[in-house]
Design an enzyme around this catalytic site. Structure first.
Site, PDB file in Angstrom:
ATOM      1  N   ASP A 251      -4.666  12.100   6.588  1.00  0.00           N
ATOM      2  CA  ASP A 251      -5.776  12.686   5.831  1.00  0.00           C
ATOM      3  C   ASP A 251      -5.812  14.202   5.934  1.00  0.00           C
ATOM      4  O   ASP A 251      -6.588  14.856   5.221  1.00  0.00           O
ATOM      5  CB  ASP A 251      -7.123  12.143   6.350  1.00  0.00           C
ATOM      6  CG  ASP A 251      -7.235  10.644   6.196  1.00  0.00           C
ATOM      7  OD1 ASP A 251      -6.855  10.148   5.110  1.00  0.00           O
ATOM      8  OD2 ASP A 251      -7.679   9.983   7.133  1.00  0.00           O
TER       9      ASP A 251
ATOM     10  N   ASP B 263      -9.974  10.377   9.051  1.00  0.00           N
ATOM     11  CA  ASP B 263      -9.741  10.302  10.500  1.00  0.00           C
ATOM     12  C   ASP B 263      -8.276  10.455  10.894  1.00  0.00           C
ATOM     13  O   ASP B 263      -7.977  10.678  12.058  1.00  0.00           O
ATOM     14  CB  ASP B 263     -10.224   8.953  11.041  1.00  0.00           C
ATOM     15  CG  ASP B 263      -9.306   7.814  10.606  1.00  0.00           C
ATOM     16  OD1 ASP B 263      -8.911   7.804   9.425  1.00  0.00           O
ATOM     17  OD2 ASP B 263      -8.948   6.981  11.449  1.00  0.00           O
TER      18      ASP B 263
ATOM     19  N   ASP C  60     -11.656   8.302   3.107  1.00  0.00           N
ATOM     20  CA  ASP C  60     -10.479   7.531   3.492  1.00  0.00           C
ATOM     21  C   ASP C  60     -10.982   6.116   3.834  1.00  0.00           C
ATOM     22  O   ASP C  60     -12.163   5.928   4.112  1.00  0.00           O
ATOM     23  CB  ASP C  60      -9.853   8.212   4.720  1.00  0.00           C
ATOM     24  CG  ASP C  60      -8.977   7.283   5.523  1.00  0.00           C
ATOM     25  OD1 ASP C  60      -8.023   6.740   4.942  1.00  0.00           O
ATOM     26  OD2 ASP C  60      -9.241   7.098   6.728  1.00  0.00           O
TER      27      ASP C  60
HETATM   28  P1  ADP Z   1      -4.378   4.308   5.507  1.00  0.00           P
HETATM   29  O1  ADP Z   1      -4.429   5.344   4.415  1.00  0.00           O
HETATM   30  O2  ADP Z   1      -5.163   3.079   5.090  1.00  0.00           O
HETATM   31  O3  ADP Z   1      -4.873   4.852   6.833  1.00  0.00           O
HETATM   32  P2  ADP Z   1      -1.399   4.357   6.100  1.00  0.00           P
HETATM   33  O4  ADP Z   1      -0.993   5.440   5.143  1.00  0.00           O
HETATM   34  O5  ADP Z   1      -1.308   4.664   7.557  1.00  0.00           O
HETATM   35  O6  ADP Z   1      -2.855   3.727   5.698  1.00  0.00           O
HETATM   36  O7  ADP Z   1      -0.494   3.057   5.828  1.00  0.00           O
HETATM   37  C1  ADP Z   1      -0.445   2.458   4.561  1.00  0.00           C
HETATM   38  C2  ADP Z   1       0.000   1.013   4.692  1.00  0.00           C
HETATM   39  O8  ADP Z   1       1.326   0.946   5.258  1.00  0.00           O
HETATM   40  C3  ADP Z   1      -0.837   0.166   5.611  1.00  0.00           C
HETATM   41  O9  ADP Z   1      -1.963  -0.372   4.962  1.00  0.00           O
HETATM   42  C4  ADP Z   1       0.142  -0.930   6.017  1.00  0.00           C
HETATM   43  O10 ADP Z   1       0.243  -1.893   4.989  1.00  0.00           O
HETATM   44  C5  ADP Z   1       1.454  -0.193   6.089  1.00  0.00           C
HETATM   45  N1  ADP Z   1       1.772   0.259   7.467  1.00  0.00           N
HETATM   46  C6  ADP Z   1       1.810   1.533   7.926  1.00  0.00           C
HETATM   47  N2  ADP Z   1       2.171   1.567   9.220  1.00  0.00           N
HETATM   48  C7  ADP Z   1       2.337   0.277   9.617  1.00  0.00           C
HETATM   49  C8  ADP Z   1       2.707  -0.368  10.858  1.00  0.00           C
HETATM   50  N3  ADP Z   1       2.975   0.314  11.976  1.00  0.00           N
HETATM   51  N4  ADP Z   1       2.793  -1.708  10.865  1.00  0.00           N
HETATM   52  C9  ADP Z   1       2.528  -2.436   9.743  1.00  0.00           C
HETATM   53  N5  ADP Z   1       2.178  -1.905   8.574  1.00  0.00           N
HETATM   54  C10 ADP Z   1       2.088  -0.570   8.488  1.00  0.00           C
HETATM   55 MG    MG Z   2      -7.638   6.479   8.175  1.00  0.00          MG
END
Ligand code: ADP
Ligand code: MG
Length: 300
Positions: free
Chosen positions: A249, A245, A38
């Site tokens: 995931d 993490d 991830d």
């Molecule tokens: P990752 O797989 O990188 O952990 P997430 O699935 O949690 O990412 O989120 C994907 C994308 O959605 C983030 O990169 C961001 O652009 C957007 N995003 C998610 N939650 C938020 C939030 N609370 N505020 C702003 N952007 C968010």
């Molecule tokens: Mg992550």
């Protein structure tokens, strides 16, 4: 062997040496040919900070950041924490000593894309382009330019819409873990390939992958999409380890032959995993694979 804790102790009991528990946990790490990582919080430190702000409206910067923070203040997402921190910091710079952040009404989380809520009489959306599109907010060329500029610098661009228009954007950066590049290169020397899966956008994901030496990336994937990637690899007959993490995931951690959770990660990820890297250090991915190879040859 203090680095490893097996999350599924089966019937082995606490007295069983950890090394044996690792090998028997799912019994597969010795055959791992691919490790899927991830991005956020796994390859990166997971503590993003706002490094740039751009306003596309007449809203003053402090008011703009306060509105974004109000929408984010009840979100658990690391990006949300960065936005709130930034608004507080800006207040100090402007000479205010109040740390109070108003809370948005009708707060809603849009998993994998952002948040929304009402701040005063204004509807505020904070998130990525997907969120804007889903809410019929158009993203103009000026905004697009700022986004691609940020993404090429491995930053994630956070768009803020007020009453249906993109009022501004913030770019956040989340540095890669210092050991990440060496770990990927060591895995390659063990004939193990590394892949990245992330919910973040393609440009940012590719830039981060390049920094750590990963050539294969799957971006803009939702939690079930991450698990599907694991299953696709397994259909090719490859034993796959997944390192992650977040809550997002956990399906992939379950699907993998060996799920490894970052110790500093969420409880949901830790429960879904077979192995927990309690020091949150990626070097222990190698230790875990290496250890299970050695242990298995000894058991045989
Ligand atoms: P990752 O797989 O990188 O952990 P997430 O699935 O949690 O990412 O989120 C994907 C994308 O959605 C983030 O990169 C961001 O652009 C957007 N995003 C998610 N939650 C938020 C939030 N609370 N505020 C702003 N952007 C968010
Ligand atoms: Mg992550």
């Amino acid at each position: 062997i203090s680095v490893l804790v097996v999350a599924c102790p089966c019937a082995l009991g606490l007295a069983t040496p950890t090394a044996v528990m690792v090998a028997t946990g799912k019994g597969a790490s010795q055959g791992v040919k691919t490790v899927v990582f991830d991005k956020t919080g796994t390859l990166t430190v997971g503590k993003p900070v706002v490094v740039s702000t751009m306003i596309f409206s007449h809203i003053p910067i402090q008011e703009f950041c306060d509105m974004a923070a109000a929408a984010e203040v009840n979100s658990e997402h690391p990006i949300a924490k960065a936005v709130v921190q930034h608004a507080k910091k800006l207040r100090q710079q402007y000479g205010s000593n109040s740390e109070y952040i108003a809370e948005a009404q009708d707060f809603e989380v849009h998993p994998g894309s952002g948040v929304s809520g009402k701040v005063g009489d204004k509807v505020v959306l904070v998130g990525n382009k997907r969120l804007m599109q889903a809410c019929n907010v158009s993203v103009g060329p000026e905004v697009e330019d700022y986004m691609s500029e940020s993404e090429q610098l491995a930053r994630t661009c956070v768009l803020v819409a007020v009453d249906g228009m993109v009022a501004g954007a913030l770019a956040v950066t989340d540095p890669v873990k210092p050991e990440a590049e060496q770990v990927i290169s060591f895995l390659r020397s063990m004939n193990i390939s590394s892949i990245m899966v992330t919910g973040d956008n393609w440009a940012t994901a590719t830039a981060i992958a390049k920094e750590v030496g990963i050539g294969k990336v799957f971006a803009e994937t939702d939690p079930l999409g991450k698990a599907d990637k694991i299953k696709e690899l397994q259909l090719k007959g490859v034993a796959v380890a997944m390192v992650g993490d977040g809550i997002n995931d956990s399906p992939a951690l379950v699907a993998a032959d060996v799920g490894m959770a970052i110790g500093a990660g969420t409880d949901v990820a830790i429960e879904a995993a077979d192995i927990v890297l309690i020091k949150s250090n990626l070097e222990d991915v190698i230790t875990a694979i290496d250890l299970s190879r050695k242990t298995l040859s000894r058991i045989r």
